[in-house]
Structure formats: C-alpha cells, structure tokens
Design a protein around this motif. Structure first.
Motif, PDB file in Angstrom:
ATOM      1  N   VAL A 124       0.896  -1.163   0.000  1.00 13.87           N
ATOM      2  CA  VAL A 124       0.000   0.000   0.000  1.00 13.87           C
ATOM      3  C   VAL A 124       0.930   1.206   0.000  1.00 13.87           C
ATOM      4  O   VAL A 124       1.624   1.453   0.981  1.00 13.87           O
ATOM      5  N   ASP A 149       2.940  -3.470   8.979  1.00 23.66           N
ATOM      6  CA  ASP A 149       4.047  -2.697   9.563  1.00 23.66           C
ATOM      7  C   ASP A 149       3.998  -1.259   9.059  1.00 23.66           C
ATOM      8  O   ASP A 149       4.195  -0.308   9.806  1.00 23.66           O
ATOM      9  N   ARG A 150       3.752  -1.127   7.759  1.00 23.09           N
ATOM     10  CA  ARG A 150       3.746   0.195   7.151  1.00 23.09           C
ATOM     11  C   ARG A 150       2.528   1.000   7.603  1.00 23.09           C
ATOM     12  O   ARG A 150       2.647   2.175   7.935  1.00 23.09           O
ATOM     13  N   LEU A 151       1.351   0.363   7.617  1.00 18.69           N
ATOM     14  CA  LEU A 151       0.140   1.085   8.035  1.00 18.69           C
ATOM     15  C   LEU A 151       0.278   1.578   9.474  1.00 18.69           C
ATOM     16  O   LEU A 151      -0.209   2.649   9.824  1.00 18.69           O
ATOM     17  N   GLY A 159       2.757   2.780  10.815  1.00 17.97           N
ATOM     18  CA  GLY A 159       3.519   4.019  10.835  1.00 17.97           C
ATOM     19  C   GLY A 159       2.714   5.232  10.377  1.00 17.97           C
ATOM     20  O   GLY A 159       3.251   6.323  10.292  1.00 17.97           O
TER      21      GLY A 159
END
Lengths: 588, 588
Positions: free
Chosen positions: B515, B548-550, B552
C-alpha cells in the motif's frame, strides 16, 4: 451513427440537465458568486499572464470564453476555469525553446499551445483515457506543485526588486537576481514590500479583524478577505498615479488594449507544433489532475458526482475556446473555485456570469490599469503560490516509504534544477520503476496453521502449526517475467535447507493475481526439479482468473500434486495422506 | 580491504576449486572433448566472423583467449565461449552506424565493442546486477532469437547466390537480394546448394546412417555428425582449388594472415564509445541471458550449480580478453557447449585445451583456407540458425495470454523491420507497460463464505454464504498510485448498488502486497466517505509487511472499523454484532 437519446445528450451537455430546472434562488446564488469571483479574478488573471510572459490582457481573454464553455460541458457545479499559476509557469517553460523575440509571435504561440492542449484533452476524453492521470502518483503531484510554487515565487522576485532577471530553473533565477541586486529600484521595492505585507495580512489576519472589529459574519468576513487583493491593486495604482512612480523607475502595466478578445485561429506552423505538442500533453495532464481534484473535493461536500471523462471534454472545449480568443492554456483553479463555492454558486451559470463580468472589465476597466505597478501583481502571485509550497510531503513520504520519498525528491530536485517537464516526467518514471523493481523482488513467507482456525500465517510472525513433511510457501506477488527466475531460485533454496522428511511443497497463491508465460515456464521447471527430488508440488487458493489461464496450458496436466481450493484443505489432506502412509509402513 | 579467505578466492577463481583435484580421467574426457570441439569450431568461427562483417581470422582470435579466461573465472563445467550467431548479428548492427570504410578500422571498432561489453558485464557482476536480465521475459527472448535467426539466414543468401547485397532489416535485405537476383553467379549457387543439402543431411540423417550402415554407437554417430560441417569445408575447398572456381567468379576466403592474435589495446576514441555503449549494454545482456540459460541447462543435468553473478564476471573477463586480442564480442554458445558436454568435457580445462587447438589452427591451417568458398560458410550459418527459428512461440503466447503475445509480436516485427536493438528494447518496454497497465486495472471480487469452511471465494464463481449487512471485497492487486483512484471509484460504485441494509465493508487484503502513499490517501478517503454514509470500513488478512507500514501512519487510528487477522474472524464477529444489535432493538 447512433441515435442521440435525451440521456446521451445530457451526458455530453450537462447544461441540458441543470439548465431545465434553473430557478430564481439559484440565479441569486450564482449572481452573488459571479460578482465576487469577477473582482477576485481581475488582478489574478493579469498577474498570471505576466507570469507566463504574456501581455496582461491575455489573462483576461483566457478567463472569458473558457468559463462559458466549461459551463456548457462541465460536470462540476462550482469549478471556475481560467489561468492558474502552475499552468502559467508551464506555458512560459513550453514557449521558451521557440526563442521568439516579438511579443505578438509569443502571444500567438501561447494561443496555439492552448489549442493543442484543448485538442489533447478532447481526444483523451473521447478515448476515455482519463485513467492516464492515475499514473501521476500523489507524491509526484505534491512534489511538482511544491517545486512549481518555489520556482514561481522566486521568478517574481525580480518584479518586487524592479530588476531584469531571467532563467527557468531555480539556480538560473537566483543567480540572475543575485547579479542584478545592485540595480534594485528602491521605489519599486517599497511598493512591492507594502503590497506583500498587506496581502499576507489579508490572507492571515483580515477575516479575524472584520469579524471582531466590524461584527461581520464568519462567511462574509472570509469572502471579503478573498477579494482583499483588489484593495492592494486600487491602493498601489492610485499611489503610482498620484506620486508619478513610473517617472521614478517603477514598472507599471501600461496601455492595455480595450475591446473584445480577438476571435480566430492563431497563426500555426508545423515546426512550432512539433516543439509544443510534448509540453501540451504534459500541460493537459497536469491541468486535468489539478482541475479534477478540485472538482471532486467540492462535489463531495454537496454529495454531487464528477464524470472524469466528461471533465476532459469540458476542459478540452475550454482550452480550444481560449486558443481561438487570444488566450493561453487554462484549467480549473483551486482558490477561485473555492471562492465561487463559498460565495454560493449553485450551477455552472455562475461561471457564465463571471465571464460577462470579465468581458465588461476588458471593455471598460483596462484604461484604469495603466498605473497598476507590476510589483503589486508579483506580490499577488507570490502570496498565492506560497500556499502551494508544502515541503512536509518530503517528511511524510520518508516516514511512510522510501520509494515514495525517492519519487517526490526526484520530482522536486529535477523540477527546480532542470525544469517542469523533466521534473514531472522523471517523477512518474521513478515511481513506475520502483514499483516494478519491488514486484521483481517479492516477499515469500513460509506459513503454518494458526491454532484453532483454518487460517495460515507467516511462521516468523505468528505461533503456528507446521508439519515436517509439508512446506507451504505463500508468494506475495503476481508471478511474471521479472520475478519468475528469482522465484525458481528461492523455492529451490528453501527446499534445500535441511528438510530430509519433505514430501510436499504447497504454493499458496492467494496473492498471485497473474501468472504470465515466463512464470508458467518457471512453475513447470520447479515442478520438474521437485519431482526429481521426490517432492510433490501442490497449489492452493488459486484465484479464478489465474486458474482459467492455467487450464489453457499443459501445466495442470504435468503437475505432480493437486490444486486445492483452500490452504486448509491442502494441509489437512496431505497430512492425513502422510499419516496413512506411515501407518501402512509400520503395519507392514 | 577485506581479507581474501580461501573460500572467497575460490568463489572468484573457481579454477582453484576444480583445479586442485584434477585427475587423469578428467584429463582424458577434457582432451577428447577439446579435439572434437576444435574441429567443429574452425569453420563456425570463420563463418560467424563473416556474418559480423569481419575478416575470417577475427573469428579464430575471438575463440582463443576468451576460452582460457572463461576456464579461470567461469562456474559452468561445460560452457564453451566464443563467437555466436546472434551476437555476431548484433555486432554488425552496432558497427554499421559508425560508417567505417576501412576494414582495419571496422575490425578495431569490433574489438572496442568487445572491450566495452566486457567492462559492462564485469561491472554488472561486481554490482550483482544479474537480476537485470530477468526483465527480458521468455516470450521476448524467444521472439528475438527467432527474428535474429530469420535475419541472419536471409543475410547469408547473398553468399549462396554470389551477389552483393546489403541492409540490416528484413525488407532491406530481401529487397536488395531481389534486385541482385539477375546477377546470380551460377557456380557459387551450385556450390552453395550442395553445401546446404549436405549440411542439412548431416544434421538430420547422418547419425542414423552411421549407426545403421557403419554400426557406430549412438554417441559416436552423433558426435561424428557434429563435426560433419568440416567435411563440407574440406570438400568444397578442394573442389574450388581443383576446378579453379575463383576464376569462375566464386568468392573464397582468400589470404588469411598466419600467426598469433595481435595483443594490445585497440585504437579507441571517445566519439566511438558514445555510439557503441548502448549496443554494448544490449549485447552484454543478451549474451549473458543466452550463456546462462545454456549453462543452467547443462549444470542441471549433472546436478551442478551455476553462480549467475560470477558468470557475469567470467563473461566480462572473456570479452575483455577478446577485445585485447583482436577479437569481437563473445558469449557461451549453445551448440558448441552441448557438443563439449556430450563429448565428455569434465572441467573448464576442456575449454583451455580447445583454445590451444584453435591457436595451432591460427598458426598453421590458415593457408589451407585460401580456397574455402564463402558460400560454404554461409551454408554453415544458415543451417545453424534455422534451428533457432521457432515461430510456435507466437501460437503458444496467443493461446496463453494476449499480453505475452503482444510482447513477442512487437519484438519479432520490430527486430525484422527496424533492427535488433529497437526490437529487443521495445519488447522489454511493451512487456513492462502491459504489466503496469494490468496492475492499474485490478480484478476485485465480492466474496462470501464457502459453506462448511472458513474459506471465502468469489460470489459469482462459487456457492457461498453472504450477509446483507456486510459487503466483503477481495482486492486482487497491490494498492498503489496507478490503481488507487480507480479503487476509490470502484468501492463507491459497489456500495451504492442498492444496498440499504449495508453496515460494514470489509476489504480482504490477502492479495494486497503493498500500500503506497497514494493508496493510503485513497484508503483514508474511502474510510471518510463510507463513514459519511454510516458504513464502517474494516480490513482483513492484512499481511505483515503491509501492516508494519500502516502502523507508521494515521490510517489505523482514523479507521472506523477494525483490522481482523482472518476474513472468517471478520465475518463472524460483524455478523454476531449485527444480530445482537437487532435483538437489542426488538427487545426495546
């Protein structure tokens, strides 16, 4: 030729839809909005023409017919079309390589650019190519707009200082201004700084003062603040006339021809078209993206809908009309559309009324603009574009994803350092290249069963159940040529990693959205190699569209194992088969 | 500088690995193979030099040092490096734009090309960029090889007809030959046709006859057939001498200088490098792909391993040595490597012994080549390359996927019609563009629960359980800028489609591998819009790296619904919540 049904006609001419039920309340709203937007647009359109390197009246011309044509073809109820900052900058950058010395030729070339841009937009609309704009990622657009804002603001510094400077990149502009600094014209600088200070106050503090001191409503105060720049125009024009500032070296707008915009085809030659067509395409796409995002934001507030491909046609018609009436490329502007919306515009008729207002201005007000200092117009531009500059996109992109950061950084640096066209094109290419690069190095997770469920997750992130005879790999990417060979190596490596009891490899394909011909050959190779090692290959959770394609090949026939509907089916079936085989062995 | 451990040294110099345990059995195998390959390579290397437009001896030179350097650095035990058909064609095409009239300058330029290509390969090896080759999809390579085979075979027709013709594209070559047809030299045509017929028989029938008539073993018969072309060389050379064919207008090889290859740096100028660097990169990548696939095929048969990045270094060293010894670009050839392998080559020493054989040929045999007709060499090339032509890739690609078909068709048509560089580059770009285009228009399936399982599938393909309050959409693609906006529209459209009872939208993210920032903003917009309509947005099966990215970002904080580990959890939890809410209402 297909018959034009009334519905089809309404799609192409949205005016037939809203025009039919037009009433007095709507008329009042539209008229009020038109008066306010007209007052706001007069200085703005002059200023943006100046930014594009064009005579001031061209800004007015570009604001009249385009508004009318957008009112006929557009699907947004509040969008106001005309000259905008970024497109004006791009126009200047597109016309520079032509090296035209005469202002008349330069003006004609700007009209040709509008015509070309209109034809490109029209073609994109007819071919329903609005999706092309999706390839401009949000970080690239944000970076491009920010960099353009910086470029525009610095290019206007010369008018504030009253010096001659040139250049299309930030180093050129700053270097040129630095050299000219000793020639600063002090009266111009004073006028410019006063205008800047006033305009900043109009933007930040005026609405508050109007509310608290004069008891205005919030709505009225904010609308009055929007037309504030007109006071700067009037004030500095009067000052320039009264104090004879032109005699002290202050540049003023000078004679602006009075009359209707010149109608007709500009002088076109083929060589010019080959130079301008590339920039025209870029201007079309950037203008379209800017316009549609403004239109969508406003439509969402009133639960209305925008039809993107019809917007292309409307913007195409607007630009063609601009090119045929002595204008230059236009698009839907953010500030003016918001003012139009806030001031109560109900239908595109507000745009048509604004056009009438600007036409009257072109017919009657132009003599009054003689003493308007260029420094005031520059100040208007600087204050307007500084709101576009938002370097926070850099930190947001950095903290979210390094690929997005790389794209926005490349866009900003190249737009500032080389030019707008190179900047935005590189941004798009960098975004695409990084996407492709990522898909060529996919994530592959070994998964096991989440206890008490039929769900399978990464063995390194979750406590899961596995079997020594079964290895399940979830492939987190479509399988295609750029990653097919890598996948072969990777599966081979995982199988080798000390698994003596291994009998089955299951590829869990829930994230495999495509298998192309290269990947099919890799799957065949994997199947063959595993078979040589006495290991069967199975697939699970293969999606419908992928399965349809595999069925058309030999692969399913050659596959040593099975294709299971779900990963849970696969795991249970294979575990049971192995247990039965074991029991058989110990019983024998 | 890192210390060079013995293991590290063996990685860079594989010769240290196999050389240490070299024994008599391996020597015998290598020696036998070397003799056979030498006999096979003499006519082949002369012929390929002719194809590249170079003097015949350049083919011999390019076969000596490169073999030695590959023996030192290469990881394949059987690969034979030297001039090959496709790279010879690409060399001719790369050198043509230089417009060199003198053969000496042309030969020096070919050496520069080899040098550049060697440096490119070496750099790719050191930077571990072997993965770049993965962007050449299988259909593109297959199309390119087929088109090259057709180009090469038609370009050799002029030697069979004994006419002068020119051109680098199929229409040029055929047109030129058609014009020259009236000037056909009949003795040349007769020699050429006899050689062609004999060579076709050697390839198809000879081994069978040797087995049935002369009682040879299958292995011996097939090896003898491989050196068959030498008989054509000897036969036609003797005929040309005895019948004084040069007097009858038959072109022969003529004087070939005797002696060692000239050692030293070729004359290099900067302008030449700028013209050649692009083709050098393309030759490097194509040569590398061809070589590695041959090496991998042979290694798999003996369960050995190829180290792709070390192969880049070995091919780089081979090409540099070719450039420094009067040669031209080389790579691992298919036919010669198979012969080497079949004849019993055990280690790269076989290549070094072959080099010695060819060196002796360069020192002693060249006077014997005076009367060798060029028609014979052309026949050798035609028979060799026709085995490369395989138009079935077109039908296979068509039946499997239209995108693959488009890539292979573009590659073939443009290689034949414009040239090798444009053909292969366009093939790669078309493949990438179609991949990106597909990912920009993803498949989205509405899913329901497969009865009796925790598995969710497309409602249109399977009998599944759904709930009127819950809409689950499985998104079959990574979410990124090119499809983010489309996804917004698509979700909005599905939600609108007459769902009055809708309370929850679940996005099932099992196929969402990424994403990016643009898609994150679209997700935020979707969340906001659904919230305005009283619908909650939930996510399920979000993968670790995406989660992990979401985490952040702000998105999870703003999300109106929840993130569920599995789609089943999501469905059960939300259904239960809605049932409880209903019970609460009816109780009240």
């Amino acid at each position: 030729m297909p018959r034009l049904s009334p519905d089809r006609l309404k799609t192409v001419f949205p005016v037939l839809d809203w025009g039919r039920s037009y009433d007095r309340a709507q008329f009042t709203g539209d008229m009020t909005a038109a008066v306010i937007v007209t007052i706001m647009l007069i200085p703005q359109s002059l200023a943006y023409a100046l930014l594009a390197g064009l005579p001031a009246e061209v800004g007015l011309y570009a604001s009249i017919l385009p508004l009318v044509f957008y009112a006929i073809f557009g699907t947004s109820r509040a969008l106001a079309v005309g000259p905008v900052a970024v497109v004006s900058l791009m126009t200047a950058s597109a016309l520079a390589p032509l090296g035209l010395d005469s202002l008349a030729e330069y003006t004609a070339a700007a009209a040709v650019l509008a015509l070309l841009s209109g034809l490109v937009l029209l073609a994109m609309g007819i071919l329903r190519l609005g999706v092309v704009a999706n390839f401009l990622s949000h970080p690239v657009i944000a970076g491009f707009i920010t960099a353009s804002g910086i470029l525009i603001a610095s290019s206007q510094m010369k008018h504030i200082l009253g010096v001659k400077a040139h250049g299309h990149t930030l180093p050129q502009i700053l270097g040129s201004i630095w050299e000219q600094l000793p020639h600063t014209n002090w009266p111009t600088l004073i006028i410019g700084l006063i205008a800047l200070a006033f305009l900043f106050w109009v933007r930040k503090g005026m609405a508050g003062v109007l509310k608290s001191r004069f008891g205005m409503s919030a709505q009225a105060a904010s609308t009055t603040a929007r037309v504030g720049p007109v006071f700067a125009v009037i004030g500095t024009t009067v000052a320039a006339w009264a104090l004879d500032l032109p005699g002290a070296g202050v540049s003023v707008v000078g004679t602006v021809p009075t009359g209707l915009p010149p109608l007709g085809l500009p002088a076109i030659d083929f060589g010019m078209i080959t130079v301008l067509i590339g920039p025209a395409i870029l201007i079309s796409i950037i203008g379209y993206v800017e316009s549609v995002s403004v239109a969508q934001t406003l439509a969402a507030k009133r639960k209305q809908r925008i039809e993107p491909n019809q917007e292309l046609i409307a913007l195409g018609a607007s630009n063609i009309s601009s090119g045929l009436s002595g204008g230059y490329p236009v698009t839907g502007g953010f500030a003016r559309s918001v003012v139009n919306f806030d001031a109560g515009a109900e239908t595109p008729a507000a745009g048509a009324f604004t056009a009438v207002g600007l036409l009257l201005a072109a017919l009657m007000l132009t003599p009054l603009l003689y003493f308007l200092p260029k420094a005031t117009l520059a100040a208007t531009i600087i204050v307007a574009v500084l709101s576009l500059v938002d370097l926070s996109i850099l930190t947001r992109a950095w903290s979210y994803s390094k690929a997005d950061f790389a794209a926005v950084l490349a866009t900003i640096v190249l737009t500032l350092g080389i030019g707008v066209e190179v900047g935005v094109a590189t941004g798009v290419l960098v975004s695409l290249a990084l996407f492709v690069w990522k898909t060529s190095r996919p994530h592959v997770a070994e998964v096991g069963q989440v206890p008490g469920s039929q769900h399978f997750r990464n063995i390194h992130r979750h406590q899961v159940i596995t079997e020594p005879t079964i290895l399940t790999l979830r492939i987190d990417e479509s399988l295609y040529f750029a990653n097919a060979r890598r996948m072969e190596d990777l599966i081979q490596a995982r199988v080798h990693k000390g698994r003596d009891q291994l009998k089955h490899v299951i590829l869990m394909c829930s994230a495999v959205n495509e298998v192309d011909l290269s990947a099919l050959e890799s799957l065949e190779a994997i199947n063959q190699r595993l078979s040589d090692q006495g290991v069967k290959l199975h697939l699970s959770e293969v999606k419908g569209p992928v399965m349809d394609r595999l069925k058309g090949s030999h692969f399913l026939h050659d596959l040593t194992g099975q294709v299971f509907l779900s990963q849970y089916d696969a795991f249970v079936t294979l575990r049971q088969a192995e247990q039965e085989a074991d029991t058989g062995k110990s019983a024998a």
